[in-house]
Design a protein around this motif. Sequence first.
Motif, PDB file in Angstrom:
ATOM      1  N   GLN A  48       0.838  -1.194   0.000  1.00 42.07           N
ATOM      2  CA  GLN A  48       0.000   0.000   0.000  1.00 42.07           C
ATOM      3  C   GLN A  48       0.870   1.240   0.000  1.00 42.07           C
ATOM      4  N   ILE A  49       0.331   2.290  -0.605  1.00 44.45           N
ATOM      5  CA  ILE A  49       1.041   3.565  -0.641  1.00 44.45           C
ATOM      6  C   ILE A  49       0.074   4.651  -0.195  1.00 44.45           C
ATOM      7  N   GLN A  50       0.616   5.624   0.505  1.00 41.41           N
ATOM      8  CA  GLN A  50      -0.181   6.787   0.900  1.00 41.41           C
ATOM      9  C   GLN A  50       0.705   8.023   0.888  1.00 41.41           C
ATOM     10  N   PHE A  51       0.069   9.174   0.761  1.00 47.17           N
ATOM     11  CA  PHE A  51       0.774  10.449   0.772  1.00 47.17           C
ATOM     12  C   PHE A  51       0.362  11.204   2.028  1.00 47.17           C
ATOM     13  N   VAL A  52       1.350  11.647   2.805  1.00 40.75           N
ATOM     14  CA  VAL A  52       1.101  12.335   4.073  1.00 40.75           C
ATOM     15  C   VAL A  52       1.756  13.702   4.017  1.00 40.75           C
ATOM     16  N   ASP A  53       1.036  14.738   4.428  1.00 35.67           N
ATOM     17  CA  ASP A  53       1.602  16.082   4.524  1.00 35.67           C
ATOM     18  C   ASP A  53       2.845  15.995   5.409  1.00 35.67           C
ATOM     19  N   TYR A  54       3.950  16.538   4.927  1.00 33.74           N
ATOM     20  CA  TYR A  54       5.212  16.382   5.671  1.00 33.74           C
ATOM     21  C   TYR A  54       5.137  16.997   7.069  1.00 33.74           C
ATOM     22  N   GLN A  55       4.269  17.975   7.275  1.00 30.28           N
ATOM     23  CA  GLN A  55       4.166  18.591   8.601  1.00 30.28           C
ATOM     24  C   GLN A  55       3.465  17.679   9.596  1.00 30.28           C
ATOM     25  N   ASN A  56       2.690  16.707   9.113  1.00 32.16           N
ATOM     26  CA  ASN A  56       2.002  15.739   9.978  1.00 32.16           C
ATOM     27  C   ASN A  56       2.686  14.371   9.956  1.00 32.16           C
ATOM     28  N   PHE A  57       3.862  14.308   9.409  1.00 32.23           N
ATOM     29  CA  PHE A  57       4.547  13.043   9.178  1.00 32.23           C
ATOM     30  C   PHE A  57       5.416  12.649  10.358  1.00 32.23           C
ATOM     31  N   THR A  58       5.319  11.374  10.737  1.00 33.77           N
ATOM     32  CA  THR A  58       6.201  10.781  11.731  1.00 33.77           C
ATOM     33  C   THR A  58       6.934   9.629  11.041  1.00 33.77           C
ATOM     34  N   PRO A  59       8.246   9.690  10.935  1.00 37.99           N
ATOM     35  CA  PRO A  59       8.989   8.617  10.277  1.00 37.99           C
ATOM     36  C   PRO A  59       8.710   7.254  10.912  1.00 37.99           C
ATOM     37  N   SER A  60       8.557   6.247  10.091  1.00 40.43           N
ATOM     38  CA  SER A  60       8.250   4.909  10.606  1.00 40.43           C
ATOM     39  C   SER A  60       9.483   4.218  11.155  1.00 40.43           C
ATOM     40  N   ARG A  61      10.642   4.471  10.546  1.00 41.93           N
ATOM     41  CA  ARG A  61      11.906   3.815  10.917  1.00 41.93           C
ATOM     42  C   ARG A  61      11.822   2.297  10.730  1.00 41.93           C
ATOM     43  N   SER A  62      10.946   1.843   9.862  1.00 40.61           N
ATOM     44  CA  SER A  62      10.736   0.424   9.620  1.00 40.61           C
ATOM     45  C   SER A  62      11.630  -0.083   8.493  1.00 40.61           C
ATOM     46  N   ASN A  63      11.995  -1.347   8.572  1.00 42.93           N
ATOM     47  CA  ASN A  63      12.747  -1.996   7.505  1.00 42.93           C
ATOM     48  C   ASN A  63      11.855  -2.426   6.349  1.00 42.93           C
ATOM     49  N   GLU A  64      10.551  -2.216   6.477  1.00 42.41           N
ATOM     50  CA  GLU A  64       9.597  -2.659   5.456  1.00 42.41           C
ATOM     51  C   GLU A  64       9.010  -1.508   4.649  1.00 42.41           C
ATOM     52  N   VAL A  65       9.504  -0.282   4.829  1.00 46.41           N
ATOM     53  CA  VAL A  65       8.906   0.852   4.133  1.00 46.41           C
ATOM     54  C   VAL A  65       9.943   1.650   3.347  1.00 46.41           C
ATOM     55  N   ILE A  66       9.425   2.301   2.335  1.00 42.35           N
ATOM     56  CA  ILE A  66      10.173   3.294   1.565  1.00 42.35           C
ATOM     57  C   ILE A  66       9.401   4.592   1.711  1.00 42.35           C
ATOM     58  N   GLU A  67      10.076   5.658   2.097  1.00 44.62           N
ATOM     59  CA  GLU A  67       9.445   6.960   2.297  1.00 44.62           C
ATOM     60  C   GLU A  67      10.278   8.014   1.587  1.00 44.62           C
ATOM     61  N   PHE A  68       9.634   8.850   0.798  1.00 41.52           N
ATOM     62  CA  PHE A  68      10.370   9.944   0.162  1.00 41.52           C
ATOM     63  C   PHE A  68       9.483  11.172   0.052  1.00 41.52           C
ATOM     64  N   GLN A  69      10.125  12.320   0.136  1.00 43.06           N
ATOM     65  CA  GLN A  69       9.434  13.602   0.104  1.00 43.06           C
ATOM     66  C   GLN A  69       9.369  14.113  -1.327  1.00 43.06           C
ATOM     67  N   SER A  70       8.206  14.600  -1.719  1.00 39.25           N
ATOM     68  CA  SER A  70       8.019  15.175  -3.051  1.00 39.25           C
ATOM     69  C   SER A  70       6.789  16.067  -3.016  1.00 39.25           C
ATOM     70  N   GLY A  71       6.349  16.490  -4.170  1.00 41.58           N
ATOM     71  CA  GLY A  71       5.140  17.295  -4.194  1.00 41.58           C
ATOM     72  C   GLY A  71       5.210  18.411  -5.206  1.00 41.58           C
ATOM     73  N   PRO A  72       4.216  19.231  -5.220  1.00 42.43           N
ATOM     74  CA  PRO A  72       3.087  19.223  -4.305  1.00 42.43           C
ATOM     75  C   PRO A  72       2.093  18.121  -4.652  1.00 42.43           C
ATOM     76  N   ILE A  73       1.224  17.829  -3.690  1.00 47.73           N
ATOM     77  CA  ILE A  73       0.135  16.914  -3.989  1.00 47.73           C
ATOM     78  C   ILE A  73      -0.805  17.659  -4.938  1.00 47.73           C
ATOM     79  N   VAL A  74      -1.321  16.967  -5.910  1.00 48.11           N
ATOM     80  CA  VAL A  74      -2.141  17.570  -6.972  1.00 48.11           C
ATOM     81  C   VAL A  74      -3.609  17.201  -6.796  1.00 48.11           C
TER      82      VAL A  74
END
Length: 173
Positions: A48-74
């Motif tokens: 699953q993939i989701q987009f989270v506003d970076y200001q409300n984001f808490t890093p998962s620190r998980s070995n099972e996720v990929i997280e990257f910052q981009s935008g803006p959301i359209v």
Amino acid sequence: MINGSFFDGTYAKAKHAGWLWILGQNYALIKQDPQLTHIALYNTKNQQIQFVDYQNFTPSRSNEVIEFQSGPIVVENSQVAKPYIAKSLNGSAPYTRSLLAVTDNRTKYFITVRKPIRLDDLANYLLSLEIFAGKRLDVLNLDGGPSVALYSRELINLRYNDTAQLPILLGAR
């Protein structure tokens, strides 16, 4: 493969602009930038993939996720994301674009737009497409301008700017 996201520096000495976490490794910190509004979170276990506003984001620190910052959301929850587009440095100007779209947090689409277009016009166009009808649609801008590129090994006619030297790529097989 598609160009991955914004980067800092030159092509020869580029680094990802904004948060980058890949399967337990942190490569870049969160960047405060009107372009880089969201974090794309991809869970490799449930795909699953989701987009989270970076200001409300808490890093998962998980070995099972990929997280990257981009935008803006359209597009967010099947609505044009007007506030994010309006704050964007290039959202109201026509550029070629590359985007990542997700329906119902599962089905992913790489989108390359070869004709220069404003992000709000592009959002409205995507929402009018039958392929997205009746589904929750979220769309994140990855980049625009000369960095837009798409490479397909099997579908040669889809290739666009595929000889560009790009420091950050997203791929699917």
